[in-house]
Design a protein around this motif. Structure first.
Motif, mmCIF file in Angstrom:
data_model
loop_
_atom_site.group_PDB
_atom_site.id
_atom_site.type_symbol
_atom_site.label_atom_id
_atom_site.label_comp_id
_atom_site.label_asym_id
_atom_site.label_seq_id
_atom_site.Cartn_x
_atom_site.Cartn_y
_atom_site.Cartn_z
ATOM 1 N N PRO A 3 0.797 -1.224 0.000
ATOM 2 C CA PRO A 3 0.000 0.000 0.000
ATOM 3 C C PRO A 3 0.826 1.268 0.000
ATOM 4 O O PRO A 3 0.422 2.277 -0.518
ATOM 5 C CB PRO A 3 -0.833 -0.140 1.289
ATOM 6 N N ARG A 21 -9.708 -6.667 -10.970
ATOM 7 C CA ARG A 21 -9.717 -6.061 -9.637
ATOM 8 C C ARG A 21 -9.018 -6.941 -8.610
ATOM 9 O O ARG A 21 -9.018 -6.630 -7.423
ATOM 10 C CB ARG A 21 -11.158 -5.781 -9.206
ATOM 11 N N ARG A 26 -4.282 9.596 4.736
ATOM 12 C CA ARG A 26 -3.859 8.257 5.126
ATOM 13 C C ARG A 26 -3.477 8.275 6.616
ATOM 14 O O ARG A 26 -2.307 8.451 6.981
ATOM 15 C CB ARG A 26 -2.688 7.785 4.268
ATOM 16 N N LYS A 39 -12.798 8.331 -3.037
ATOM 17 C CA LYS A 39 -12.381 6.929 -3.030
ATOM 18 C C LYS A 39 -11.838 6.572 -1.655
ATOM 19 O O LYS A 39 -10.984 7.288 -1.102
ATOM 20 C CB LYS A 39 -11.310 6.691 -4.098
ATOM 21 N N GLU A 72 -10.203 3.253 0.653
ATOM 22 C CA GLU A 72 -9.630 1.908 0.626
ATOM 23 C C GLU A 72 -9.231 1.527 2.047
ATOM 24 O O GLU A 72 -8.470 2.255 2.709
ATOM 25 C CB GLU A 72 -8.409 1.872 -0.295
ATOM 26 N N TRP A 73 -9.750 0.375 2.506
ATOM 27 C CA TRP A 73 -9.535 -0.048 3.890
ATOM 28 C C TRP A 73 -9.153 -1.514 3.910
ATOM 29 O O TRP A 73 -9.827 -2.344 3.277
ATOM 30 C CB TRP A 73 -10.810 0.189 4.702
ATOM 31 N N SER A 74 -8.086 -1.828 4.617
ATOM 32 C CA SER A 74 -7.625 -3.213 4.753
ATOM 33 C C SER A 74 -7.552 -3.557 6.242
ATOM 34 O O SER A 74 -6.500 -3.409 6.883
ATOM 35 C CB SER A 74 -6.256 -3.398 4.098
ATOM 36 N N SER A 109 -9.839 -6.675 2.131
ATOM 37 C CA SER A 109 -9.694 -5.283 1.701
ATOM 38 C C SER A 109 -11.040 -4.809 1.174
ATOM 39 O O SER A 109 -11.733 -5.557 0.467
ATOM 40 C CB SER A 109 -8.626 -5.139 0.616
ATOM 41 N N ARG A 153 -13.062 -1.514 -0.781
ATOM 42 C CA ARG A 153 -12.902 -0.284 -1.558
ATOM 43 C C ARG A 153 -14.271 0.274 -1.905
ATOM 44 O O ARG A 153 -15.193 -0.474 -2.247
ATOM 45 C CB ARG A 153 -12.124 -0.549 -2.846
ATOM 46 N N ASN A 154 -14.391 1.596 -1.846
ATOM 47 C CA ASN A 154 -15.624 2.259 -2.261
ATOM 48 C C ASN A 154 -15.273 3.490 -3.090
ATOM 49 O O ASN A 154 -14.387 4.273 -2.721
ATOM 50 C CB ASN A 154 -16.466 2.675 -1.062
#
Length: 710
Positions: A28, A60, A241, A298, A300-302, A308, A310-311
């Motif tokens: 990341p 993806r 972040r 956007k 992104e979360w893990s 993981s 994503r939206n």
């Protein structure tokens, strides 16, 4: 330059080694800087085909092209700018494999032919991984803010829905990083061309970073009159972040362009005489203006190594205006040119949507597996204002041309409005069967609903469609740097663009396509040389045939097929030399297609499809012939194309030579002398506004560009 030196340069350019790519996407925190990387000789670092770089547009799942059972091009933005490709259209057609331009003002100067299929209904355009559902694609147009362009050739409906039988082109913009970078450009060229651009990015704090890019281009153009153009592009984004497992990016991209108002040159005895090459037969008060604004949030979360999320939420607005005489025909009896198709049109569009997906990693029956599950919704409102029927004609002297004024017989008023609601569910999976063999599958269900209103007649209609697309492919890697693959895929195309669907088309079925593809790709010379091979066959059913005498009415019949071979190679054959080449050979035809003409049925079975070249080739050769100096030669060849179903109007093939000479005063700056169309070839770049005209490509032009990174 030795293979070892080239490998070191590739590492600087953040190209991943094959073994590293096998484990999945980049970490990341990894960032790819679009800077002027240089070797000890002052020559730019070679980049190749990027087979070991993750290509999100093709899957993806975070796969590299080596891991993907499909044909994928990854074109770095730095390479695009080094080769002097100012527009996205140039970047795709001069670097991608088998992609030809069919662009005209009516398509927003952005439309492509791929694997035998043409236009926005078959070759999809994305921006940063999200589709723009437009009837006329006008954004993005400038390559200054491009981080890379990814091209997935062949059916891609399983990823993005209807409208991708021929392929997908995704323009990925520069976005924030936590490394400071600033860059600028200034340039001048033929026909009073001026270019200026600037970009900056870096950290604002430990958790916040930014990126801002602005570019402006203008010029008098090579056509007289109405050949002038100007455009402005502004892209800004913020990255938040707070931790290594969470990133939120807010971006806004704006484009405003007024291109040359050129719809083609009239044919005289089947060709455009050189004496008429520079004359633009549009009216004096012509206008074309396109404004687009694109806002994206956007996240992104893990939360764990196995999950993981994503939206992507977005809103896009487009405002397009046309006022032109689009048709021209030479009349031999009088020696005059008759102008027609006096059209005044405004498009007003808003698109709002959201895509959510989750990536799951784990084991299935003891086999390593990675799965993406997701859903997508969007709503598009599209209003078309026009002066239909586009009537009016006048006569002008081609040798003593007076532009005259626009003729508006019907008056301009709202014509129709469509609202499109789309819903989709999708899934992808990669299952590692053995150390060498993996299975990649995908499935997508789409349910678009179109509600249309004729604003003049006061009538309404509704059309509901459903589509299920899938693909399955095997990838065999006898070595980490070589892949053999086979894939079967299906796709759907709309009968017309959904946002501009007409009542006469509301009961048509979606056109369906299916493809079988086999291929091989790999790296050698310690990863510094790369190659790809692919063969395929595509069949598309449910074509549409017009009913003469009933404008806008048609019947659904027939099929079209294509089969072809594609190859690409990138290597450094000698010290300080770099070669990038690709070739596409294609046989495409209408298998079952006919129309009623003058009271009789005419079959076009066996004919070439319109705007489809049966061969496309590109070659780029770079030579760092002295410290701080590098020369580049680009060769682009496009085979002949048909302009009509009957193949009576054929556009000849053409070969263009483009050259670049670079001098680097220091490692962070570059002075480039660029010559486009070196041989000054007169060629047809696309069909004109009607069957009796052709859009000519630009003649020989020269530009001097200075780029600096600081």
């Amino acid at each position: 330059m030795s293979p070892r030196s080239i490998a070191a340069c590739l590492a600087v350019a953040t190209c991943l080694a094959p073994n590293a790519a096998m484990s999945g996407p980049a970490a990341p925190d990894a960032v790819e800087l679009d800077m002027l990387e240089v070797t000890a000789t002052g020559a730019p670092a070679p980049r190749g085909l990027n087979l070991a770089t993750p290509a999100p547009s093709a899957s993806r799942l975070g796969l590299t092209p080596l891991q993907t059972p499909a044909s994928v091009d990854v074109i770095p933005g730095a390479v695009v700018r080094e080769r002097g490709q100012i527009t996205v259209n140039e970047a795709v057609t001069q670097n991608g494999v088998g992609i030809a331009s069919t662009a005209s003002p009516g398509t927003g100067n952005s439309a492509f032919s791929a694997r035998g299929f043409v236009g926005t209904n078959s070759v999809m355009r994305l921006y940063d991984g999200v589709r723009l559902y437009t009837s006329t694609q006008t954004f993005p147009f400038d390559t200054w803010n491009v981080a890379r362009i990814e091209v997935l050739r062949g059916p891609a409906s399983v990823l993005y829905g209807e409208g991708a039988v021929g392929g997908v082109i995704d323009v990925v913009p520069k976005r924030p990083t936590f490394t400071d970078v600033s860059e600028a450009r200034v340039g001048f060229g033929s026909d009073y061309t001026r270019r200026v651009a600037a970009g900056s990015g870096g950290p604002i704090s430990d958790v916040l970073a930014y990126r801002l890019d602005v570019s402006r281009n203008a010029g008098a153009g090579w056509l007289r009159p109405n050949g002038d153009f100007e455009n402005l592009a502004v892209s800004g984004s913020l990255l938040y972040r707070p931790s290594a497992d969470l990133a939120v990016t807010l971006s806004n991209d704006y484009g405003d362009t007024a291109p040359e108002r050129y719809w083609g040159s009239p044919l005289v005895n089947g060709r455009v005489p050189r004496i008429l090459r520079d004359t633009n037969f549009n009216v004096a008060d012509s206008e074309i203006r396109w404004r687009d604004n694109w806002t994206v949030l956007k996240a992104e979360w893990s939360p764990s190594a196995d999950l993981s999320v994503r939206n992507v939420a977005y809103r896009m607005t487009s405002d397009r205006f046309y006022r032109n005489a689009e048709g021209s025909a030479f009349l031999p009896a009088t020696g005059l040119v008759q102008r027609s198709l006096f059209a005044e049109i405004r498009h007003d569009q808003e698109q709002i949507g959201n895509r959510l997906d989750a990536t799951l990693r784990g084991d299935v029956f003891g086999l390593p597996s990675r799965t993406v599950l997701g859903a997508e919704v969007n709503r598009i409102r599209y209003r078309h204002i026009n002066n239909r029927p586009y009537g009016g004609t006048d006569l002008v002297d081609p040798f003593a041309f007076v532009p005259g004024r626009f003729i508006n017989l019907a008056g301009t008023a709202p014509g129709y409005e469509n609202v499109v609601d789309q819903y989709a569910l999708f899934a992808e999976n990669r299952l590692v069967l053995t150390k060498e063999l993996s299975l990649v599958t995908g499935l997508r269900y789409d349910a678009p609903i179109i509600r249309g209103a004729d604003l003049r007649a006061g009538t309404r209609f509704r059309s509901d469609f459903e589509a299920l697309s899938w693909r399955a492919g095997l990838v065999y890697q006898p070595r980490p740097d070589v892949s053999l693959y086979a894939q079967v895929a299906t796709a759907v195309d709309p009968v017309g663009n959904f946002v501009s669907l007409q009542p006469a088309q509301k009961d048509f079925r979606l056109s369906t396509g299916r493809q079988v593809e086999i291929g091989a790709k790999g790296l050698f010379w310690a990863g510094t040389a790369e190659w790809t091979l692919a063969g395929y066959r595509i069949v598309k059913d449910n074509l549409v045939s017009a009913v003469p005498g009933q404008p806008g009415v048609g019947v659904q019949v027939g099929s079209q097929s294509s089969q072809g071979f594609e190859a690409a190679l990138s290597l450094s054959p000698w010290e300080n030399w770099r070669l990038d080449a690709n070739l596409a050979l294609l046989h495409a035809q209408y298998d079952d297609f006919s129309q009623t003409v003058a009271g009789r049925v005419v079959s076009y079975a066996g004919n070439f499809p319109v705007d489809v070249p049966e061969r496309v080739a590109n070659l780029w050769l770079a030579w760092a012939f002295a410290p701080r100096w590098e020369a580049r030669l680009g060769v682009q060849h496009v085979g002949p194309m048909a302009s009509d179903f009957a193949n009576l109007l054929l556009r000849p093939d053409y070969t263009l030579l483009n050259t670049v000479l670079d001098y680097r005063p220091d490692p962070g700056s570059r002075l480039s002398l660029r010559v486009y169309n070196l041989t000054d070839e007169v060629y047809a770049a696309a069909r004109g506004g009607n069957a009796t005209s052709l859009l000519l490509g630009r003649p020989r032009t020269v530009e001097l560009i200075y780029d600096v990174v600081f």
